[in-house]
Scaffold this motif. Structure first.
Motif, PDB file in Angstrom:
ATOM      1  N   UNK A 246      52.957  72.242 -40.963  1.00 27.69           N
ATOM      2  CA  UNK A 246      53.589  71.600 -39.807  1.00 27.69           C
ATOM      3  C   UNK A 246      52.868  70.300 -39.478  1.00 27.69           C
ATOM      4  N   UNK A 247      51.539  70.369 -39.501  1.00 28.69           N
ATOM      5  CA  UNK A 247      50.765  69.166 -39.234  1.00 28.69           C
ATOM      6  C   UNK A 247      51.044  68.081 -40.256  1.00 28.69           C
ATOM      7  N   UNK A 248      51.076  68.471 -41.516  1.00 30.48           N
ATOM      8  CA  UNK A 248      51.337  67.498 -42.585  1.00 30.48           C
ATOM      9  C   UNK A 248      52.683  66.819 -42.374  1.00 30.48           C
ATOM     10  N   UNK A 285      43.351  64.580 -44.706  1.00 34.11           N
ATOM     11  CA  UNK A 285      42.505  65.723 -44.332  1.00 34.11           C
ATOM     12  C   UNK A 285      43.357  66.988 -44.221  1.00 34.11           C
ATOM     13  N   UNK A 286      44.525  66.862 -43.548  1.00 39.72           N
ATOM     14  CA  UNK A 286      45.420  68.023 -43.435  1.00 39.72           C
ATOM     15  C   UNK A 286      45.904  68.465 -44.814  1.00 39.72           C
ATOM     16  N   UNK A 287      46.172  67.494 -45.693  1.00 35.79           N
ATOM     17  CA  UNK A 287      46.628  67.837 -47.039  1.00 35.79           C
ATOM     18  C   UNK A 287      45.544  68.594 -47.797  1.00 35.79           C
ATOM     19  N   UNK A 288      44.297  68.202 -47.599  1.00 33.75           N
ATOM     20  CA  UNK A 288      43.206  68.919 -48.254  1.00 33.75           C
ATOM     21  C   UNK A 288      43.147  70.358 -47.744  1.00 33.75           C
ATOM     22  N   UNK A 289      43.259  70.535 -46.429  1.00 27.78           N
ATOM     23  CA  UNK A 289      43.222  71.892 -45.880  1.00 27.78           C
ATOM     24  C   UNK A 289      44.400  72.699 -46.428  1.00 27.78           C
ATOM     25  N   UNK A 290      45.586  72.068 -46.466  1.00 29.48           N
ATOM     26  CA  UNK A 290      46.753  72.779 -46.969  1.00 29.48           C
ATOM     27  C   UNK A 290      46.591  73.122 -48.445  1.00 29.48           C
ATOM     28  N   UNK A 291      46.027  72.172 -49.194  1.00 30.09           N
ATOM     29  CA  UNK A 291      45.784  72.426 -50.610  1.00 30.09           C
ATOM     30  C   UNK A 291      44.852  73.620 -50.787  1.00 30.09           C
ATOM     31  N   UNK A 292      43.828  73.684 -49.957  1.00 35.70           N
ATOM     32  CA  UNK A 292      42.890  74.805 -50.010  1.00 35.70           C
ATOM     33  C   UNK A 292      43.608  76.126 -49.758  1.00 35.70           C
ATOM     34  N   UNK A 293      44.451  76.164 -48.704  1.00 33.25           N
ATOM     35  CA  UNK A 293      45.171  77.405 -48.389  1.00 33.25           C
ATOM     36  C   UNK A 293      46.088  77.803 -49.548  1.00 33.25           C
ATOM     37  N   UNK A 329      54.971  70.415 -55.238  1.00 32.82           N
ATOM     38  CA  UNK A 329      53.536  70.281 -55.521  1.00 32.82           C
ATOM     39  C   UNK A 329      53.190  68.815 -55.775  1.00 32.82           C
ATOM     40  N   UNK A 330      54.013  68.168 -56.616  1.00 32.37           N
ATOM     41  CA  UNK A 330      53.776  66.754 -56.919  1.00 32.37           C
ATOM     42  C   UNK A 330      53.844  65.886 -55.681  1.00 32.37           C
ATOM     43  N   UNK A 331      54.856  66.155 -54.833  1.00 25.58           N
ATOM     44  CA  UNK A 331      55.037  65.333 -53.647  1.00 25.58           C
ATOM     45  C   UNK A 331      53.944  65.553 -52.612  1.00 25.58           C
ATOM     46  N   UNK A 332      53.122  66.574 -52.805  1.00 25.28           N
ATOM     47  CA  UNK A 332      51.976  66.755 -51.920  1.00 25.28           C
ATOM     48  C   UNK A 332      50.701  66.207 -52.559  1.00 25.28           C
ATOM     49  N   UNK A 333      50.572  66.388 -53.866  1.00 25.15           N
ATOM     50  CA  UNK A 333      49.335  65.954 -54.526  1.00 25.15           C
ATOM     51  C   UNK A 333      49.257  64.436 -54.610  1.00 25.15           C
ATOM     52  N   UNK A 356      53.924  57.831 -48.412  1.00 22.83           N
ATOM     53  CA  UNK A 356      53.279  59.148 -48.350  1.00 22.83           C
ATOM     54  C   UNK A 356      53.913  59.998 -47.272  1.00 22.83           C
ATOM     55  N   UNK A 357      54.207  59.389 -46.116  1.00 26.04           N
ATOM     56  CA  UNK A 357      54.854  60.132 -45.032  1.00 26.04           C
ATOM     57  C   UNK A 357      56.184  60.702 -45.468  1.00 26.04           C
ATOM     58  N   UNK A 358      56.943  59.878 -46.204  1.00 26.56           N
ATOM     59  CA  UNK A 358      58.250  60.350 -46.675  1.00 26.56           C
ATOM     60  C   UNK A 358      58.068  61.489 -47.679  1.00 26.56           C
ATOM     61  N   UNK A 359      57.170  61.288 -48.642  1.00 26.65           N
ATOM     62  CA  UNK A 359      56.961  62.288 -49.695  1.00 26.65           C
ATOM     63  C   UNK A 359      56.573  63.637 -49.113  1.00 26.65           C
ATOM     64  N   UNK A 360      55.629  63.644 -48.174  1.00 27.23           N
ATOM     65  CA  UNK A 360      55.170  64.942 -47.673  1.00 27.23           C
ATOM     66  C   UNK A 360      56.258  65.639 -46.890  1.00 27.23           C
TER      67      UNK A 360
END
Lengths: 436, 247, 71
Positions: A246-248, A285-293, A329-333, A356-360
């Protein structure tokens, strides 16, 4: 509408040219199409959608609508987070985007509510019976009462109070919108006492909205995370994953909206680039946290999976849903890497941040769909065999109509209220001085 | 108060699916809804295959996930254990459907009156009536549609578009002391219905005398439908001759 | 004084309604059984929603109601 020369309302308020009306007309067409599609659904029943029963029918009863409920409620993360960051952590340089973030939250929650209503088989009853009979034992109770009622009301109150000063400024200017600005201002005179009261009220408001924010997204996660009925749903990871994605998506969409406002209203000075660089850093930063989860979830799922869970994962990664899975996955990485590199090199490009905003956001929509659908068609416990679901034109039009409604409300707001805080230097300094 | 349950003797079931038809006629379920369903399962690899049959009504679980998640209390568990759906209160959110591990719920995606095998309002139906004196479809069961003894509208299907329905253990028959339609019509006497608390009932005697299992027991739903006469289906069992109706 | 009273009244009434609404909507005890399918009082969830709304609305009361001492 008054021409540019006549009005002294800032940031394009009250000025509507051909471009604006064209945009409104286009959005109204989409809204109209969505409304038409909904009347078909209302009259004939949801058989006009691609939704069907689990089990013998091999379908998915929850599809595009529910995916967008989660997406829209998710996007509402932006507003109160920005507001809380400003108020509680004193991040003043985010102030230029705080109002558009709050408007985004309010509208996103309304869109989320609309998406729930169009999904119900008995929508009128839904509203009445939820108020009469809603059960706290059901995860939906949180969605209905705290998200759509509490969180929405709280955000509206916050937006209202936060913008009274600018409303009072605009209310000095005679014109068609003066009654509206006066109503909003409700007697705000910018005295020291009023300012102090406002600071106190908005500090406490932001503080109390934070638990609502966490509850809102966690409750939606619980709707899925508590179900043992399907593989891919049950798990403690759902609420945190819902919250972070949601944050992303919320911050990503805020970036896009802020860039659009900056561009079309020529607000380069009022919304400086450092706002975007801050948001971009928050986003990675949020993407990193999401990637971790996500990594934790995937590793857990593939290490020693239950037979049915393994089949579901195969479908996601190699089967019918693979293209959606890898695209998301690609659109987040890609944004994660790009924004991280930008941050390390300290060279920020606005077009890249907006992309990036659009992709995520596209990734978030796909992800929501992948949370909802595959577990219904491929994750069942009894040996029914695999199912299938694809949305029909009715579902696409209705969802598009709802999104267009949100966009429409947003652009109209641009025109009736300053989208960012009015700076004294914007030719409006006379507005205060002409008062007593 | 009775504690209703069902026992299914897998050594007797030969997959004729008469119970599915009986349920359909009794409850007026619309097209593609199979409140009672019989799996025809195949296990093993050719030439060592084995075919077996598994009737699947609603389990009327004692710890039903569908009851827990219903936002408005339309899906609830009666004191006698029957898990019922009050179609007068249901808002059609389908949460119970996605929460059920057994896939027994059916949603009225279109008006059930327009979804019968022979539309009740159609000229063809009218033409049939004098010939059959109402004995064959269109057969609208008049026992459905009213309130049950607990004051809720929970019997039968085909009432309303946009609500969920599922096997009711034929609550409208059970309240009159009759057996559910599937049990009453099974030609092999494979289905048994009765009071689990009554040690003299056939149900209790069957359970006492035989090893039984319930489906997906490890998920702690505590179903009220017991299977005996054969071991549980293996994880390799796959469905053959599935009824893939999707209307 | 007037403003403080109104603000506290709104906030506390909201709190009472929200707690009462939640209590009346959620029976404590085993989660299954016909008693848990209906709230103890009809419209209890509505009261909960109204209570939460009032609690946040109290911020509006706090800011908007003019102080009698002012002017």
């Amino acid at each position: 509408m008054a021409t540019r020369a006549d009005t002294r309302l800032p940031y394009g308020v009250g000025q509507a040219g051909a471009r604006f009306f064209l945009l409104v007309a286009g959005l109204l067409v989409l809204v109209g199409l969505g409304a038409y599609a909904y009347t078909r659904q209302f009259v004939e029943g949801e058989a006009v959608t691609g939704l069907r029963d689990i089990g013998t029918m091999g379908g998915a009863p929850w599809g595009l609508y529910v995916a967008f409920v989660i997406y829209f409620v998710g996007v509402s993360f932006a507003g109160i987070t920005v507001a809380a960051l400003i108020r509680i952590l004193n991040l003043e340089h985010l102030r230029p985007v705080s109002r558009m973030a709050e408007v985004l939250t309010v509208l996103a929650l309304v869109l989320g509510a609309m998406s729930v209503i169009v999904d119900l088989g008995q929508p009128g009853r839904g509203i009445v019976n939820l108020l009469l009979y809603a059960r706290p034992q059901s995860p939906f109770f949180g969605t209905f009462s705290l998200v759509i009622s509490g969180y929405l009301v709280a955000s509206m109150v916050y937006l209202y109070l936060e913008s009274r000063k600018d409303a009072a400024l605009c209310a000095r200017e005679p014109g068609r919108l003066q009654w509206f600005h006066r109503l909003w201002a409700a007697g705000y005179k910018d005295t020291r006492e009023q300012r102090e009261r406002h600071l106190r009220a908005s500090w406490w408001l932001s503080l109390f909205i934070i638990p609502l924010l966490v509850t809102a997204h966690s409750t939606l996660g619980f709707v899925f995370g508590l179900q043992i009925s399907a593989f891919g749903w049950y798990g403690a990871f759902q609420p945190p994953e819902f919250l972070i994605l949601a944050g992303v998506s919320g911050i990503g969409l805020l970036i896009v909206i802020a860039a659009a406002a900056r561009q079309t209203l020529h607000l380069q000075e009022q919304i400086p680039k450092r706002v975007f660089t801050w948001l971009a850093n928050f986003l990675w930063v949020l993407l990193v946290v999401y990637g971790y989860l996500m990594i934790v979830e995937v590793l857990t799922a593939i290490y020693q999976p239950h037979q049915n869970e393994e089949a579901l994962i195969r479908t996601l990664v190699f089967g019918n849903y693979a293209w959606m899975y890898w695209l998301s996955v690609g659109l987040l990485i890609v944004p994660l890497v790009v924004l991280l590199v930008q941050s390390v090199m300290r060279r920020y490009s606005l077009p890249i941040i907006v992309a990036s905003g659009v992709f995520v956001n596209v990734a978030a929509i796909i992800k929501r769909y992948l949370i909802v659908v595959p577990s219904q068609t491929h994750g069942r416990l009894l040996p029914y065999g695999p199912g299938a679901y694809s949305p029909t034109w009715v579902e696409y039009l209705i969802v598009l109509g709802i999104a267009a409604f949100g966009a429409l409300a947003y652009v109209v707001f641009f025109k009736v209220f300053p989208i960012t805080e009015v700076k004294e230097s914007d030719g409006s300094q006379s507005l205060w001085k002409t008062s007593e | 108060m009775a504690r209703w349950g069902m026992v299914i003797d897998l050594s007797r079931c030969y997959g004729c699916r008469a119970c599915m038809m009986a349920c359909k006629v009794e409850n007026n379920t619309p097209g593609a809804h199979f409140w009672m369903y019989v799996f025809r399962l195949e296990e093993g690899e050719y030439p060592d295959t084995q075919v077996r049959f598994l009737p699947r009504p609603c389990m009327h679980c004692d710890n039903a996930p569908c009851v827990k998640v219903c936002p408005v209390g339309a899906r609830y568990k009666r004191a006698d254990g029957i898990v019922s759906t009050d179609w007068a209160r249901c808002i059609g959110c389908r949460y119970c459907e996605v929460a059920c591990p057994y896939g027994v719920n059916y949603f009225n995606w279109k008006s059930p009156k327009k979804n019968q095998y022979l539309d009740w309002d159609s000229p063809a139906a009218e033409a049939l009536e004098p010939v059959t004196k109402g004995a064959v479809p269109p057969y609208q069961n008049p026992a459905l549609g009213g309130q049950m003894k607990d004051g809720r509208k929970t019997a039968g299907g085909g009432q309303l578009k946009g609500v969920i329905e599922k096997c009711t253990f034929c609550v409208h028959r059970v309240e009159k002391g009759l057996q559910p339609a599937c049990v009453a019509n099974c030609p092999a006497f494979a289905l048994h219905f009765g009071d689990l608390d009554d040690p003299a009932s056939q149900l209790s005697r069957l359970l006492a005398a035989n090893k039984s299992f319930r489906l997906e027991e490890a998920f702690n739903t505590r179903p009220r439908v017991y299977y005996l006469g054969a071991p549980p289906p293996s994880t390799e069992a796959r469905q053959i001759q599935a009824v893939k109706a999707r209307e | 004084m007037n403003r403080t009273f109104l603000f506290l009244a709104t906030l506390l009434t909201g709190l009472v309604l929200a707690v009462a609404g939640l209590f009346l909507a959620a029976p404590i005890g085993p989660t299954l059984g016909p008693e848990t399918s209906s709230p103890r009082m009809l419209f209890a969830p509505g009261l909960f929603v109204i209570g939460i709304t009032m609690m946040f609305f109290s911020a509006v009361v706090y800011e908007l109601v003019p102080d009698r001492k002012n002017r």
